[in-house]
Design a protein around this motif. Structure first.
Motif, PDB file in Angstrom:
ATOM      1  N   TYR A 175     -27.948   0.293 146.446  1.00  0.00           N
ATOM      2  CA  TYR A 175     -28.683   0.711 147.736  1.00  0.00           C
ATOM      3  C   TYR A 175     -29.110  -0.504 148.356  1.00  0.00           C
ATOM      4  CZ  TYR A 175     -30.634   4.595 145.222  1.00  0.00           C
ATOM      5  OH  TYR A 175     -30.729   6.182 144.246  1.00  0.00           O
ATOM      6  N   THR A 176     -28.536  -0.302 149.281  1.00  0.00           N
ATOM      7  CA  THR A 176     -28.620  -2.128 150.105  1.00  0.00           C
ATOM      8  C   THR A 176     -29.934  -1.876 151.067  1.00  0.00           C
ATOM      9  OG1 THR A 176     -26.046  -1.884 150.527  1.00  0.00           O
ATOM     10  CG2 THR A 176     -27.534  -3.451 152.575  1.00  0.00           C
ATOM     11  N   PHE A 177     -30.579  -3.140 151.045  1.00  0.00           N
ATOM     12  CA  PHE A 177     -30.918  -3.314 151.817  1.00  0.00           C
ATOM     13  C   PHE A 177     -30.971  -4.013 153.031  1.00  0.00           C
ATOM     14  CE2 PHE A 177     -32.311  -1.686 147.751  1.00  0.00           C
ATOM     15  CZ  PHE A 177     -33.756  -0.783 148.025  1.00  0.00           C
ATOM     16  N   SER A 178     -32.057  -4.218 154.169  1.00  0.00           N
ATOM     17  CA  SER A 178     -31.586  -4.663 154.898  1.00  0.00           C
ATOM     18  C   SER A 178     -32.115  -6.416 155.776  1.00  0.00           C
ATOM     19  CB  SER A 178     -32.087  -3.976 156.882  1.00  0.00           C
ATOM     20  OG  SER A 178     -31.464  -2.707 156.767  1.00  0.00           O
ATOM     21  N   LYS A 179     -31.438  -6.809 155.968  1.00  0.00           N
ATOM     22  CA  LYS A 179     -31.763  -8.408 156.718  1.00  0.00           C
ATOM     23  C   LYS A 179     -33.323  -8.611 157.188  1.00  0.00           C
ATOM     24  CE  LYS A 179     -30.723 -12.411 159.533  1.00  0.00           C
ATOM     25  NZ  LYS A 179     -29.702 -13.227 159.845  1.00  0.00           N
ATOM     26  N   GLY A 226     -38.164  -1.038 149.927  1.00  0.00           N
ATOM     27  CA  GLY A 226     -37.905  -1.334 150.504  1.00  0.00           C
ATOM     28  C   GLY A 226     -37.563  -0.433 152.516  1.00  0.00           C
ATOM     29  N   ILE A 227     -36.364  -1.452 152.847  1.00  0.00           N
ATOM     30  CA  ILE A 227     -35.702  -0.119 153.510  1.00  0.00           C
ATOM     31  C   ILE A 227     -34.285  -0.089 154.100  1.00  0.00           C
ATOM     32  CG2 ILE A 227     -35.043  -0.419 156.297  1.00  0.00           C
ATOM     33  CD1 ILE A 227     -38.314  -1.230 156.403  1.00  0.00           C
ATOM     34  N   LYS A 254     -33.144  18.499 140.921  1.00  0.00           N
ATOM     35  CA  LYS A 254     -31.914  19.020 141.600  1.00  0.00           C
ATOM     36  C   LYS A 254     -31.262  18.946 142.939  1.00  0.00           C
ATOM     37  CE  LYS A 254     -36.139  22.484 142.214  1.00  0.00           C
ATOM     38  NZ  LYS A 254     -35.848  23.614 141.755  1.00  0.00           N
ATOM     39  N   TYR A 255     -32.327  18.861 143.721  1.00  0.00           N
ATOM     40  CA  TYR A 255     -32.958  18.374 145.149  1.00  0.00           C
ATOM     41  C   TYR A 255     -31.175  17.350 145.264  1.00  0.00           C
ATOM     42  CZ  TYR A 255     -36.760  20.624 144.396  1.00  0.00           C
ATOM     43  OH  TYR A 255     -38.095  21.616 144.512  1.00  0.00           O
ATOM     44  N   GLU A 256     -30.842  17.283 146.612  1.00  0.00           N
ATOM     45  CA  GLU A 256     -29.897  16.157 147.425  1.00  0.00           C
ATOM     46  C   GLU A 256     -30.577  15.994 148.630  1.00  0.00           C
ATOM     47  OE1 GLU A 256     -25.991  14.986 147.577  1.00  0.00           O
ATOM     48  OE2 GLU A 256     -25.761  16.797 149.469  1.00  0.00           O
ATOM     49  N   VAL A 257     -31.885  14.574 149.036  1.00  0.00           N
ATOM     50  CA  VAL A 257     -31.680  14.784 150.285  1.00  0.00           C
ATOM     51  C   VAL A 257     -31.416  13.314 150.874  1.00  0.00           C
ATOM     52  CG1 VAL A 257     -34.238  15.553 150.047  1.00  0.00           C
ATOM     53  CG2 VAL A 257     -33.906  13.539 148.965  1.00  0.00           C
ATOM     54  N   THR A 258     -31.216  13.570 152.084  1.00  0.00           N
ATOM     55  CA  THR A 258     -30.976  11.893 152.748  1.00  0.00           C
ATOM     56  C   THR A 258     -31.859  11.154 152.951  1.00  0.00           C
ATOM     57  OG1 THR A 258     -29.017  13.265 154.378  1.00  0.00           O
ATOM     58  CG2 THR A 258     -29.721  11.466 155.150  1.00  0.00           C
ATOM     59  N   ALA A 259     -31.742   9.797 152.601  1.00  0.00           N
ATOM     60  CA  ALA A 259     -32.809   8.689 152.493  1.00  0.00           C
ATOM     61  C   ALA A 259     -32.458   7.701 154.356  1.00  0.00           C
ATOM     62  CB  ALA A 259     -33.171   8.159 152.022  1.00  0.00           C
ATOM     63  N   LEU A 260     -33.743   8.585 155.062  1.00  0.00           N
ATOM     64  CA  LEU A 260     -33.824   7.218 156.193  1.00  0.00           C
ATOM     65  C   LEU A 260     -32.936   5.682 156.168  1.00  0.00           C
ATOM     66  CD1 LEU A 260     -33.927   7.637 159.691  1.00  0.00           C
ATOM     67  CD2 LEU A 260     -37.069   6.735 159.075  1.00  0.00           C
ATOM     68  N   ALA A 261     -32.643   5.190 156.778  1.00  0.00           N
ATOM     69  CA  ALA A 261     -32.286   3.921 157.290  1.00  0.00           C
ATOM     70  C   ALA A 261     -33.445   2.504 157.920  1.00  0.00           C
ATOM     71  CB  ALA A 261     -30.831   3.690 157.565  1.00  0.00           C
ATOM     72  N   SER A 262     -33.894   2.705 158.643  1.00  0.00           N
ATOM     73  CA  SER A 262     -34.715   1.743 159.778  1.00  0.00           C
ATOM     74  C   SER A 262     -36.289   2.947 159.497  1.00  0.00           C
ATOM     75  CB  SER A 262     -34.461   1.671 160.800  1.00  0.00           C
ATOM     76  OG  SER A 262     -35.580   0.754 161.701  1.00  0.00           O
ATOM     77  N   SER A 263     -36.700   2.143 158.613  1.00  0.00           N
ATOM     78  CA  SER A 263     -38.341   2.864 158.818  1.00  0.00           C
ATOM     79  C   SER A 263     -39.501   2.039 159.312  1.00  0.00           C
ATOM     80  CB  SER A 263     -38.497   3.336 157.729  1.00  0.00           C
ATOM     81  OG  SER A 263     -38.909   2.620 156.658  1.00  0.00           O
ATOM     82  N   GLY A 264     -39.492   1.225 160.402  1.00  0.00           N
ATOM     83  CA  GLY A 264     -39.873   0.382 160.945  1.00  0.00           C
ATOM     84  C   GLY A 264     -40.356  -1.049 159.848  1.00  0.00           C
ATOM     85  N   SER A 265     -41.680  -1.065 159.446  1.00  0.00           N
ATOM     86  CA  SER A 265     -42.981  -1.632 158.948  1.00  0.00           C
ATOM     87  C   SER A 265     -42.878  -1.213 157.458  1.00  0.00           C
ATOM     88  CB  SER A 265     -43.363  -2.542 158.706  1.00  0.00           C
ATOM     89  OG  SER A 265     -44.953  -1.816 159.325  1.00  0.00           O
ATOM     90  N   VAL A 266     -42.977  -0.183 157.207  1.00  0.00           N
ATOM     91  CA  VAL A 266     -43.126   0.922 155.797  1.00  0.00           C
ATOM     92  C   VAL A 266     -40.811   0.965 155.663  1.00  0.00           C
ATOM     93  CG1 VAL A 266     -45.313   1.365 156.400  1.00  0.00           C
ATOM     94  CG2 VAL A 266     -42.694   3.073 156.556  1.00  0.00           C
ATOM     95  N   PRO A 267     -41.200   0.775 153.709  1.00  0.00           N
ATOM     96  CA  PRO A 267     -40.319   0.652 153.076  1.00  0.00           C
ATOM     97  C   PRO A 267     -39.851   2.725 153.398  1.00  0.00           C
ATOM     98  CG  PRO A 267     -42.079   0.179 151.769  1.00  0.00           C
ATOM     99  CD  PRO A 267     -42.797   0.572 152.697  1.00  0.00           C
ATOM    100  N   SER A 268     -38.548   2.942 153.126  1.00  0.00           N
ATOM    101  CA  SER A 268     -37.904   3.914 153.214  1.00  0.00           C
ATOM    102  C   SER A 268     -38.236   4.590 151.675  1.00  0.00           C
ATOM    103  CB  SER A 268     -36.970   4.169 154.255  1.00  0.00           C
ATOM    104  OG  SER A 268     -35.339   3.016 153.506  1.00  0.00           O
ATOM    105  N   ILE A 269     -37.790   3.772 150.840  1.00  0.00           N
ATOM    106  CA  ILE A 269     -37.144   4.609 149.609  1.00  0.00           C
ATOM    107  C   ILE A 269     -38.239   3.632 148.435  1.00  0.00           C
ATOM    108  CG2 ILE A 269     -35.656   2.529 149.588  1.00  0.00           C
ATOM    109  CD1 ILE A 269     -34.206   5.709 147.908  1.00  0.00           C
ATOM    110  N   ASN A 270     -38.506   4.960 147.538  1.00  0.00           N
ATOM    111  CA  ASN A 270     -39.848   3.862 146.599  1.00  0.00           C
ATOM    112  C   ASN A 270     -39.384   4.390 145.225  1.00  0.00           C
ATOM    113  OD1 ASN A 270     -42.476   2.703 148.246  1.00  0.00           O
ATOM    114  ND2 ASN A 270     -41.360   4.856 149.252  1.00  0.00           N
TER     115      ASN A 270
END
Length: 330
Positions: A204-208, A222-223, A234-250
């Motif tokens: 996972y790569t998180f943005s500067k 992080g974002i 069993k699910y495959e989903v796409t996590a969002l990159a930029s999401s403002g100031s809140v984490p896009s993945i936890n």
């Protein structure tokens, strides 16, 4: 032989006599007036000494005290004299003349301004906080006051768990550069550069410039730099990159995803129902399971809620139990 006084000398003496009389009539000589002015200039103007308030186990003077409009147990003011507080053995100097917030229920300073640079030692890193910047404190469940947030003196390389991380002295007025928990561990910072971590065998790569969170030395949120397909059970989903100031993945401490910001609309089969899920909203799972906890409905749908079929509108928040039954709609 008697000294003769010449006419010019007589005129000078007369003028001096007249000037002296004038000074006497106004209450003093010119030299006395000069001394008085000098003394006045040397006398400092009395500071607003404020009120004595018992905080952090000592008397601290605070001026211009006002009740906070956000909390009945918080007041604000101006520190009337330089002081220091002992937080877990760290002596923290606080700057006079700067704003201060304090708790009136448990009698401790919530936020003030650092008078000097200080170094805070974590288990693996020395963190220097910058003079003249805000520093904040919290109270834990046992009643101890601990250092919560501060601003870095400069960009810093820090060690957290097994990670070496470049932390930014970002200076965001709403978010401290670095946040600690009650154990003195770093739990949040701003990335000075892009960072890639391997979490549960996945990169996972998180943005500067974005916030990264930790729990017990492991990445907890992080974002993402780019949208990323992830598998949750069993699910495959796409996590969002930029999401403002809140984490896009936890993540949980075990490295399992428990909440993501959805990048694209997706339909999930939950229990016996097919649920259209809205993009750019959180999808959450029950802790360390692949059972959805809540989703936001992506389109109008007729779904069974608590045993009864209901017409639901797009955007509604659906909550599920661990068996996949919808238990609540908001």
């Amino acid at each position: 032989m008697k000294k003769r006084i010449l006419l010019p000398e007589i005129i000078v003496l007369l003028l001096l006599t007249i000037f002296a009389s004038s000074c006497a009539s106004t209450g003093g000589t010119s030299s006395e007036a000069g001394v008085d002015a000098a003394r006045a200039a040397e006398t400092p103007i009395e500071k607003n000494r404020g009120e004595e308030v018992f905080l952090n186990g000592k008397i601290i003077r605070i001026a211009d005290i006002e009740q906070s409009k956000y909390s009945d147990t918080m007041k604000t003011g101006v520190l009337a004299e330089e002081t220091s507080v002992d937080i877990g053995g760290i002596i923290i100097p606080l700057k006079e003349g700067e704003a201060v917030r304090f708790n009136t229920e448990y009698n401790y300073i919530i936020e003030a301004t650092l008078a000097d640079n200080i170094t805070v030692n974590t288990e693996k890193s020395a963190v220097m906080l910058k003079a003249g910047t805000p520093i904040s404190f919290m109270r834990n469940y046992t009643g101890d006051i601990y250092l919560y947030g501060g601003y870095l003196f400069d960009d810093s390389e820090l060690t957290i768990g097994s990670y070496r991380i470049d932390a930014a002295a970002a200076g965001n007025q709403y978010l401290p550069d670095i946040v600690f928990n009650f154990k003195g561990e770093i739990v949040q910072l701003t990335l000075q550069s892009d960072h890639t971590f391997i979490i549960k065998d996945t990169r996972y790569t998180f943005s500067k410039g974005t916030r990264l969170s930790f729990i017990n030395g492991k990445v907890s949120g992080g974002i993402l730099k780019e949208n990323k397909k992830v598998n949750i059970g069993k699910y495959e989903v796409t996590a969002l990159a930029s999401s403002g100031s809140v984490p896009s993945i936890n993540f949980t401490e075990d490295g399992n995803i428990f909440m993501i910001m959805i990048a694209e609309p997706v339909t999930l089969r939950v229990g016996t129902q097919r649920i259209p899920v809205m993009a750019k909203k959180y999808l959450s799972f029950h802790y360390n399971t692949d059972a959805p906890h809540f989703v936001y409905l992506g389109s109008d749908a007729a779904l069974i809620v608590a045993g009864e079929k209901k017409a639901l509108k797009a955007g509604a928040k659906l909550e599920f139990d661990r068996e996949g039954r919808i238990t609540k709609v908001e």
